[in-house]
Design a protein around this motif. Structure first.
Motif, PDB file in Angstrom:
ATOM      1  N   SER A 245      -7.141  66.581  17.684  1.00 15.82           N
ATOM      2  CA  SER A 245      -7.790  65.370  18.175  1.00 15.82           C
ATOM      3  C   SER A 245      -9.247  65.355  17.724  1.00 15.82           C
ATOM      4  CB  SER A 245      -7.699  65.266  19.694  1.00 15.82           C
ATOM      5  OG  SER A 245      -8.287  66.391  20.295  1.00 15.82           O
ATOM      6  N   ALA A 246      -9.714  64.171  17.354  1.00 18.46           N
ATOM      7  CA  ALA A 246     -11.075  64.020  16.844  1.00 18.46           C
ATOM      8  C   ALA A 246     -11.641  62.695  17.310  1.00 18.46           C
ATOM      9  CB  ALA A 246     -11.065  64.086  15.320  1.00 18.46           C
ATOM     10  N   SER A 247     -12.972  62.614  17.315  1.00 15.39           N
ATOM     11  CA  SER A 247     -13.637  61.358  17.652  1.00 15.39           C
ATOM     12  C   SER A 247     -14.334  60.832  16.401  1.00 15.39           C
ATOM     13  CB  SER A 247     -14.645  61.552  18.780  1.00 15.39           C
ATOM     14  OG  SER A 247     -15.644  62.462  18.390  1.00 15.39           O
ATOM     15  N   VAL A 248     -14.310  59.506  16.243  1.00 13.52           N
ATOM     16  CA  VAL A 248     -14.893  58.874  15.068  1.00 13.52           C
ATOM     17  C   VAL A 248     -16.398  58.759  15.257  1.00 13.52           C
ATOM     18  CG1 VAL A 248     -14.930  56.783  13.673  1.00 13.52           C
ATOM     19  CG2 VAL A 248     -12.771  57.627  14.594  1.00 13.52           C
ATOM     20  N   VAL A 249     -17.146  59.280  14.285  1.00 18.77           N
ATOM     21  CA  VAL A 249     -18.603  59.207  14.341  1.00 18.77           C
ATOM     22  C   VAL A 249     -19.084  57.919  13.675  1.00 18.77           C
ATOM     23  CG1 VAL A 249     -20.744  60.331  13.628  1.00 18.77           C
ATOM     24  CG2 VAL A 249     -18.789  61.719  14.335  1.00 18.77           C
ATOM     25  N   GLU A 250     -18.613  57.653  12.454  1.00 16.52           N
ATOM     26  CA  GLU A 250     -19.029  56.443  11.752  1.00 16.52           C
ATOM     27  C   GLU A 250     -18.067  56.145  10.611  1.00 16.52           C
ATOM     28  OE1 GLU A 250     -22.797  56.816   9.788  1.00 16.52           O
ATOM     29  OE2 GLU A 250     -22.106  58.450   8.511  1.00 16.52           O
ATOM     30  N   GLU A 251     -18.155  54.923  10.111  1.00 18.42           N
ATOM     31  CA  GLU A 251     -17.454  54.529   8.895  1.00 18.42           C
ATOM     32  C   GLU A 251     -18.498  54.096   7.888  1.00 18.42           C
ATOM     33  OE1 GLU A 251     -14.506  51.530   9.654  1.00 18.42           O
ATOM     34  OE2 GLU A 251     -12.978  53.059   9.961  1.00 18.42           O
ATOM     35  N   GLY A 252     -18.237  54.353   6.622  1.00 19.48           N
ATOM     36  CA  GLY A 252     -19.206  53.969   5.602  1.00 19.48           C
ATOM     37  C   GLY A 252     -18.627  54.074   4.218  1.00 19.48           C
TER      38      GLY A 252
ATOM     39  N   HIS B  64     -18.017  52.323  -8.507  1.00 17.39           N
ATOM     40  CA  HIS B  64     -17.052  52.402  -7.409  1.00 17.39           C
ATOM     41  C   HIS B  64     -17.673  53.161  -6.250  1.00 17.39           C
ATOM     42  CE1 HIS B  64     -13.260  52.752  -5.316  1.00 17.39           C
ATOM     43  NE2 HIS B  64     -13.489  54.037  -5.166  1.00 17.39           N
ATOM     44  N   ARG B  65     -17.512  52.626  -5.044  1.00 20.53           N
ATOM     45  CA  ARG B  65     -17.947  53.313  -3.820  1.00 20.53           C
ATOM     46  C   ARG B  65     -16.736  53.456  -2.909  1.00 20.53           C
ATOM     47  NH1 ARG B  65     -23.025  50.796  -1.086  1.00 20.53           N
ATOM     48  NH2 ARG B  65     -22.950  52.786  -0.016  1.00 20.53           N
ATOM     49  N   GLN B  66     -16.312  54.700  -2.671  1.00 19.84           N
ATOM     50  CA  GLN B  66     -15.129  54.983  -1.866  1.00 19.84           C
ATOM     51  C   GLN B  66     -15.467  54.898  -0.378  1.00 19.84           C
ATOM     52  OE1 GLN B  66     -12.069  55.530  -3.155  1.00 19.84           O
ATOM     53  NE2 GLN B  66     -11.222  55.626  -1.104  1.00 19.84           N
ATOM     54  N   ALA B  67     -14.631  54.213   0.376  1.00 17.82           N
ATOM     55  CA  ALA B  67     -14.828  54.096   1.823  1.00 17.82           C
ATOM     56  C   ALA B  67     -14.372  55.376   2.513  1.00 17.82           C
ATOM     57  CB  ALA B  67     -14.047  52.912   2.361  1.00 17.82           C
ATOM     58  N   TYR B  68     -15.083  55.770   3.579  1.00 14.75           N
ATOM     59  CA  TYR B  68     -14.738  56.979   4.324  1.00 14.75           C
ATOM     60  C   TYR B  68     -14.910  56.758   5.813  1.00 14.75           C
ATOM     61  CZ  TYR B  68     -19.721  57.927   4.998  1.00 14.75           C
ATOM     62  OH  TYR B  68     -21.044  57.830   5.371  1.00 14.75           O
ATOM     63  N   THR B  69     -14.328  57.665   6.587  1.00  9.74           N
ATOM     64  CA  THR B  69     -14.538  57.725   8.024  1.00  9.74           C
ATOM     65  C   THR B  69     -15.009  59.132   8.359  1.00  9.74           C
ATOM     66  OG1 THR B  69     -12.771  56.128   8.422  1.00  9.74           O
ATOM     67  CG2 THR B  69     -13.459  57.457  10.288  1.00  9.74           C
ATOM     68  N   LYS B  70     -16.137  59.240   9.038  1.00  6.05           N
ATOM     69  CA  LYS B  70     -16.668  60.548   9.439  1.00  6.05           C
ATOM     70  C   LYS B  70     -16.168  60.835  10.845  1.00  6.05           C
ATOM     71  CE  LYS B  70     -20.881  61.703   8.240  1.00  6.05           C
ATOM     72  NZ  LYS B  70     -22.354  61.845   8.223  1.00  6.05           N
ATOM     73  N   VAL B  71     -15.466  61.981  11.022  1.00  6.89           N
ATOM     74  CA  VAL B  71     -14.897  62.342  12.317  1.00  6.89           C
ATOM     75  C   VAL B  71     -15.397  63.717  12.745  1.00  6.89           C
ATOM     76  CG1 VAL B  71     -12.808  60.966  12.031  1.00  6.89           C
ATOM     77  CG2 VAL B  71     -12.805  63.307  11.281  1.00  6.89           C
ATOM     78  N   LYS B  72     -15.486  63.900  14.062  1.00  4.11           N
ATOM     79  CA  LYS B  72     -15.870  65.195  14.637  1.00  4.11           C
ATOM     80  C   LYS B  72     -14.639  65.760  15.339  1.00  4.11           C
ATOM     81  CE  LYS B  72     -19.108  67.613  17.468  1.00  4.11           C
ATOM     82  NZ  LYS B  72     -19.484  67.791  18.813  1.00  4.11           N
ATOM     83  N   ILE B  73     -14.246  66.973  14.955  1.00  4.99           N
ATOM     84  CA  ILE B  73     -13.054  67.616  15.503  1.00  4.99           C
ATOM     85  C   ILE B  73     -13.366  68.084  16.923  1.00  4.99           C
ATOM     86  CG2 ILE B  73     -11.368  69.443  15.184  1.00  4.99           C
ATOM     87  CD1 ILE B  73     -11.393  67.300  12.971  1.00  4.99           C
ATOM     88  N   GLU B  74     -12.562  67.606  17.888  1.00  5.06           N
ATOM     89  CA  GLU B  74     -12.790  67.943  19.296  1.00  5.06           C
ATOM     90  C   GLU B  74     -11.908  69.104  19.743  1.00  5.06           C
ATOM     91  OE1 GLU B  74     -15.136  66.566  21.060  1.00  5.06           O
ATOM     92  OE2 GLU B  74     -15.643  64.995  19.608  1.00  5.06           O
ATOM     93  N   LYS B  75     -10.598  69.028  19.468  1.00  6.11           N
ATOM     94  CA  LYS B  75      -9.682  70.028  19.994  1.00  6.11           C
ATOM     95  C   LYS B  75      -8.506  70.200  19.049  1.00  6.11           C
ATOM     96  CE  LYS B  75      -7.454  71.397  24.276  1.00  6.11           C
ATOM     97  NZ  LYS B  75      -7.768  72.776  24.148  1.00  6.11           N
TER      98      LYS B  75
END
Length: 102
Positions: free
Chosen positions: A59-66, A88-99
């Protein structure tokens, strides 16, 4: 304790508290996301899936998209005067691993 998860066609080695960039998930910042494709879990002893471990999740929480920085794609053919520059700029999602649930 660490785990290897698969998302977006790539594999990532994660531990609790890590912040990673994955392919765009389409989830708003602040929400939680669960990765069910867990390939390996190490908590003192290694558990390897075939291909995934049933019942395991991260499980992780989303920090940001960019978007990542721009990558220049330049095509060129000699002697014909052909050249084309593209970016080209690739889209990403930055996530923080919780558990890690194994």
């Amino acid at each position: 304790m660490y785990a290897i998860i698969a998302t977006g066609g790539k594999q990532y080695k994660v531990a609790e508290g890590d912040v990673i960039k994955v392919e765009k998930l389409g989830v708003a910042a602040g929400e939680t996301v669960s990765f069910d494709q867990v390939l390996v879990v190490n908590n003192g002893s290694i558990k390897v899936g075939n291909p995934t471990i049933s019942g395991a999740s991260v499980s992780a929480s989303v920090v940001e998209e960019g978007k990542n920085r721009k990558v220049i794609v330049y095509r060129y053919k000699c002697k014909s005067g052909y050249h084309k520059k593209n970016g080209h700029r690739q889209a990403y999602t930055k996530v923080k691993i919780e558990k890690i649930n194994a």
